[in-house]
Design a protein around this motif. Structure first.
Motif, PDB file in Angstrom:
ATOM      1  N   LEU A 124      -6.011   5.798 -11.420  1.00 37.64           N
ATOM      2  CA  LEU A 124      -5.869   4.012 -11.125  1.00 37.64           C
ATOM      3  C   LEU A 124      -5.288   3.420 -12.405  1.00 37.64           C
ATOM      4  N   TYR A 132       0.952  -0.958   0.312  1.00 37.56           N
ATOM      5  CA  TYR A 132      -0.115  -0.087  -0.226  1.00 37.56           C
ATOM      6  C   TYR A 132       0.957   1.331   0.118  1.00 37.56           C
ATOM      7  N   GLU A 170       1.973   1.524  -3.746  1.00 36.39           N
ATOM      8  CA  GLU A 170       1.284   2.374  -4.203  1.00 36.39           C
ATOM      9  C   GLU A 170       0.636   3.903  -4.146  1.00 36.39           C
ATOM     10  N   TRP A 192       5.852  -7.333 -10.118  1.00 31.88           N
ATOM     11  CA  TRP A 192       5.053  -6.854  -9.440  1.00 31.88           C
ATOM     12  C   TRP A 192       3.840  -8.670  -9.172  1.00 31.88           C
ATOM     13  N   ALA A 219      -1.583   4.013 -13.182  1.00 36.01           N
ATOM     14  CA  ALA A 219      -0.552   2.950 -12.182  1.00 36.01           C
ATOM     15  C   ALA A 219      -0.659   1.575 -12.824  1.00 36.01           C
ATOM     16  N   ILE A 220      -1.682   0.965 -12.656  1.00 32.57           N
ATOM     17  CA  ILE A 220      -2.516  -0.364 -13.385  1.00 32.57           C
ATOM     18  C   ILE A 220      -1.026  -0.644 -14.892  1.00 32.57           C
ATOM     19  N   LYS A 279      -3.575  -0.361  -5.763  1.00 31.56           N
ATOM     20  CA  LYS A 279      -3.682   0.351  -6.413  1.00 31.56           C
ATOM     21  C   LYS A 279      -4.971   1.779  -6.374  1.00 31.56           C
ATOM     22  N   GLU A 297       2.548  -0.344 -15.190  1.00 35.74           N
ATOM     23  CA  GLU A 297       3.534  -2.184 -14.173  1.00 35.74           C
ATOM     24  C   GLU A 297       4.615  -2.733 -15.345  1.00 35.74           C
TER      25      GLU A 297
END
Length: 246
Positions: A63, A8, A11, A79, A66-67, A93, A70
């Protein structure tokens, strides 16, 4: 440190730049509004408090970014190999973005709470033209519940759509942009289709007078939006858990 807490925190660090910009912008709006309101009058700058409540689409985009980062940063192997369920990877996330949403909401609603009594007194004293539907009757403290239900339900709905879109994008090598648009438009269409009256519930925030009956009527619509957001999130988590590949 607990692995989930560590994930957490990771992120949170990943969205710190955008988070700082949004938080500072909200704080600046709050300072401007409170400074102008210090003279006891009504100012056009108070309308700026609407802007932070319009950030759920930005949070959904954050969001998804952020994904996808990766894969863009070529860190998806490490990850996905972390010793936690894949759904947890996405949920942390989402939790980080929700933390930012709460910070924005708290800052902005604090300013709204501080000026509400002042605006209400001005309206009731006749220094402003009363609205055709009559004076506002909502208690200042209930603003937290009312605005929180609206902002929270819309945020959860759009984050759910964003999570579903990001998960589905992992299955395609082309047309990812079109897929994202299709997921959002299709999801919003489905949400409205299943409950046509929800639009009226959202618009009730603009109705006057704002009293407890309006809060009760609107709450059902906001709860429905939140449930739909959870449903889209669950669908996205399922797709990611089954089909995400490094």
């Amino acid at each position: 440190m607990n692995p989930l807490v560590a994930l957490y925190v990771k992120e949170l660090k990943g969205i710190r730049l955008v988070g700082a910009v949004l938080t500072v912008a909200t704080a600046a709006i709050v300072l401007v509004v409170l400074n102008d309101a210090a003279d006891g009058g009504i100012h056009l700058s108070m309308a700026l408090l609407i802007l932070p409540y319009m950030c759920p689409p930005v949070l959904a985009g954050l969001l998804m970014h952020a994904i996808s980062q990766e894969w863009a940063g070529n860190t998806q192997h490490q990850w996905l190999a972390l010793p936690v369920p894949r759904s947890t990877l996405l949920l942390t996330k989402m939790a980080a973005v929700c933390t930012l949403a709460v910070a924005i909401y708290m800052l902005n609603t604090f300013a709204l709470y501080m000026i509400y009594e002042q605006v209400l007194d001005t309206v009731q004293s006749g220094s402003m033209s009363p609205t055709p539907a009559g004076p506002m009757k909502i208690e200042a403290g209930e603003l937290w519940v009312f605005t929180g239900a609206l902002f929270g339900s819309l945020t959860l709905l759009l984050l759910g759509l964003g999570l579903a879109a990001a998960s589905l994008k992992m299955m395609l090598n082309r047309f990812r942009g079109l897929l994202t648009v299709a997921v959002f438009l299709g999801g919003l269409w489905l949400t409205e289709r299943l409950a046509p009256s929800v639009t009226g519930a959202i618009q009730s925030m603009e109705s006057m007078p704002l009293d407890r009956s309006v809060l009760t009527a609107a709450f059902d619509g906001y709860l429905y939006l939140a449930v739909m957001g959870i449903a889209f999130s669950v669908a996205g988590l399922y797709v990611f858990d089954r089909y995400a590949d490094a």
